[in-house]
Structure formats: structure tokens, C-alpha cells
Design a protein around this motif. Structure first.
Motif, mmCIF file in Angstrom:
data_model
loop_
_atom_site.group_PDB
_atom_site.id
_atom_site.type_symbol
_atom_site.label_atom_id
_atom_site.label_comp_id
_atom_site.label_asym_id
_atom_site.label_seq_id
_atom_site.Cartn_x
_atom_site.Cartn_y
_atom_site.Cartn_z
ATOM 1 N N GLY A 1 0.777 -1.229 0.000
ATOM 2 C CA GLY A 1 0.000 0.000 0.000
ATOM 3 C C GLY A 1 0.808 1.280 0.000
ATOM 4 N N GLU A 2 2.144 1.160 -0.033
ATOM 5 C CA GLU A 2 2.980 2.356 -0.096
ATOM 6 C C GLU A 2 2.896 2.976 -1.497
ATOM 7 O OE1 GLU A 2 4.613 3.747 2.388
ATOM 8 O OE2 GLU A 2 4.035 2.179 3.800
ATOM 9 N N GLY B 1 6.811 9.003 1.023
ATOM 10 C CA GLY B 1 6.821 9.295 2.454
ATOM 11 C C GLY B 1 7.602 10.557 2.745
ATOM 12 N N LYS B 2 8.611 10.462 3.618
ATOM 13 C CA LYS B 2 9.442 11.607 3.960
ATOM 14 C C LYS B 2 10.718 11.668 3.126
ATOM 15 C CE LYS B 2 7.856 11.862 8.777
ATOM 16 N NZ LYS B 2 8.272 11.856 10.201
ATOM 17 N N HIS C 1 17.366 9.259 -2.372
ATOM 18 C CA HIS C 1 16.945 8.367 -1.292
ATOM 19 C C HIS C 1 15.584 7.741 -1.614
ATOM 20 C CE1 HIS C 1 20.280 9.546 1.238
ATOM 21 N NE2 HIS C 1 19.967 10.825 1.073
ATOM 22 N N ALA C 2 14.677 8.563 -2.147
ATOM 23 C CA ALA C 2 13.356 8.045 -2.499
ATOM 24 C C ALA C 2 13.438 7.092 -3.687
ATOM 25 C CB ALA C 2 12.418 9.211 -2.829
ATOM 26 N N LEU C 3 14.256 7.436 -4.679
ATOM 27 C CA LEU C 3 14.385 6.582 -5.859
ATOM 28 C C LEU C 3 14.953 5.221 -5.475
ATOM 29 C CD1 LEU C 3 14.100 6.285 -8.897
ATOM 30 C CD2 LEU C 3 16.384 7.278 -9.155
ATOM 31 N N GLY C 4 15.959 5.213 -4.610
ATOM 32 C CA GLY C 4 16.519 3.953 -4.157
ATOM 33 C C GLY C 4 15.497 3.097 -3.431
#
Length: 231
Positions: free
Chosen positions: A27-28, A45-46, A51-54
Motif C-alpha cells: 500500500g505504499e 513518504g518523507k 533516497h526516495a528513488l533507491g
């Protein structure tokens, strides 16, 4: 299983400018922003940027949606798209992607589209009456991450959706540097015209005037009119 690289190759790159929303089995959700067929920002998220792509590349995707690129996305990813993919998916994962990018047609954008307001729209009286204000050139509305023209004419052909995207990105940088948060309203004096961003309730409006009219009088008249008409 939905393959992220395949989605980027077949959906995002051909669309050039878009927002890819991906969902995993837990569900993310994650958001990938593409401009001129390059990945400029990622958020989940935060986490932002690399960092988000990884994090997204670790997911087992269940589904995805494709939408318009929102206005004002601040770019934090500057490496070419193939390099970003191979950073997290391994060397050779983006094979052939650069050839696809080179074969894309010219990404120049057209003029900002005109929205014909229904007579029952709360903005219809404003679009009609504001044209009588001395110095008025154009009225735009920011709607669902994109701009539409409600009245008047765009004074400069270069004021395309891309131009406003870049401008919103610059205002975001300025607001961050000042520590003032999101700029909901602003005024800009250009070489050929003046721009005002005016917020009224849920409506985000951009008004353009010529340089000959008095700036203070024009703004006061417009704000009074907006307050009278838009509830």
C-alpha cells in the motif's frame, strides 16, 4: 509484477512531462516526476530525490497511474535518466534508453490552453468584468497542477506551460532560501508586462497587466473585483 524500468521506458519517456505514481503490495505509494523525458524528482513518504528513488527500486510494484506533471516541482535529480536507473538497478539496466531519448520528437510546448467557462461557473463573471480593468492583458487559473487561460491574451509567445513551470520552480527556491514556506501570492515585474498571483478561497489566479497602467491601482482594482465576484 509491474516492472518500473519498463513503465519508464514505455510510458514516461514518450510522454516527456508527467507524474508517475507507483504502488507496492503493502500500500505504499511513490511519485516520480519527469520533465523533458528526464527524471527530475522522486518522493515517497518523507524521502526525496536519490533516497526516495533507491527505496522505490526495492519495491515489488502492484500498480501505477500516469498523470500531468504538477507545476512548481523543484528539481533535485540532475544525472541523466539512464545513469539514475543504473545506479539502483545495475549496469546495463537502462540499455537502449538513450537511443529512445534521442529519437523523441522536439519537446517544445504550445500555448497555454483556453478554458471556456460555463455561465454557472463562479469565475465566469470575473473573466468577463476583469477585461474592462485598464491595463488588463490576461487572466489564468491554476487548476489541478496546470494552467488554463480564462480571458485576454498572452502578451509573450514564450509564456508557455514550460515557462511557468520554470518560474514556479524558481519561486520555490526563493521561498526555501528565505525560509518563508510556500509562496501563495506574489508580484513580478517583467520587461514587457506585470504578473500577480492572487489566491481567493480554493482558486489560484494569475493576472497579467501592461506596464503603462499604475501597478498599485491595477492590483487594488483586481483584488476588489475578485473579492466581490469570487465567493
Amino acid at each position: 509484477m509491474t516492472d518500473l524500468i519498463d513503465i519508464i521506458r514505455t510510458e514516461c519517456v514518450p510522454n516527456r512531462n508527467c507524474m508517475l505514481t507507483v504502488f507496492d503490495h503493502y500500500g505504499e505509494s511513490g511519485f516520480l516526476y519527469f520533465k523533458d523525458a528526464q527524471l527530475i524528482e522522486v518522493n515517497t513518504g518523507k524521502l526525496w530525490g536519490n533516497h526516495a528513488l533507491g527505496e522505490v527500486f526495492k519495491w515489488r510494484l502492484s500498480s501505477y497511474t500516469l498523470g500531468e506533471l504538477p507545476i512548481g516541482i523543484k528539481r533535485s535529480l540532475w544525472d541523466p535518466l539512464d545513469k539514475l536507473i543504473e545506479q539502483f538497478a545495475g549496469e546495463g539496466a537502462a540499455a537502449g534508453l538513450m537511443d529512445l531519448l534521442r529519437d523523441l520528437p522536439d519537446g517544445a510546448t504550445g500555448p497555454i490552453p483556453t478554458l471556456r467557462l460555463h455561465e454557472t461557473s463562479p469565475l465566469a463573471p470575473l473573466a468577463e468584468r476583469i477585461q474592462a480593468v485598464p491595463g488588463f492583458l490576461a487572466l489564468f487559473q491554476e487548476e489541478q497542477g496546470s494552467l488554463v487561460k480564462l480571458a485576454g491574451r498572452t502578451p509573450v509567445a514564450a509564456m508557455t506551460p514550460e515557462w511557468f513551470d520554470d518560474f514556479y520552480a524558481k519561486t520555490a527556491v526563493m521561498s526555501d532560501s528565505l525560509g518563508s514556506g510556500l509562496l501563495l501570492e506574489w508580484f513580478l515585474d517583467l520587461e514587457v508586462c506585470r504578473l500577480w498571483k492572487i489566491q481567493r478561497g480554493l482558486y489560484h489566479l494569475i493576472v497579467i497587466s501592461d506596464l503603462e497602467s499604475d501597478a498599485d491601482e491595477f492590483e487594488e482594482t483586481c483584488r476588489t473585483l475578485v473579492a466581490e465576484v469570487v465567493q
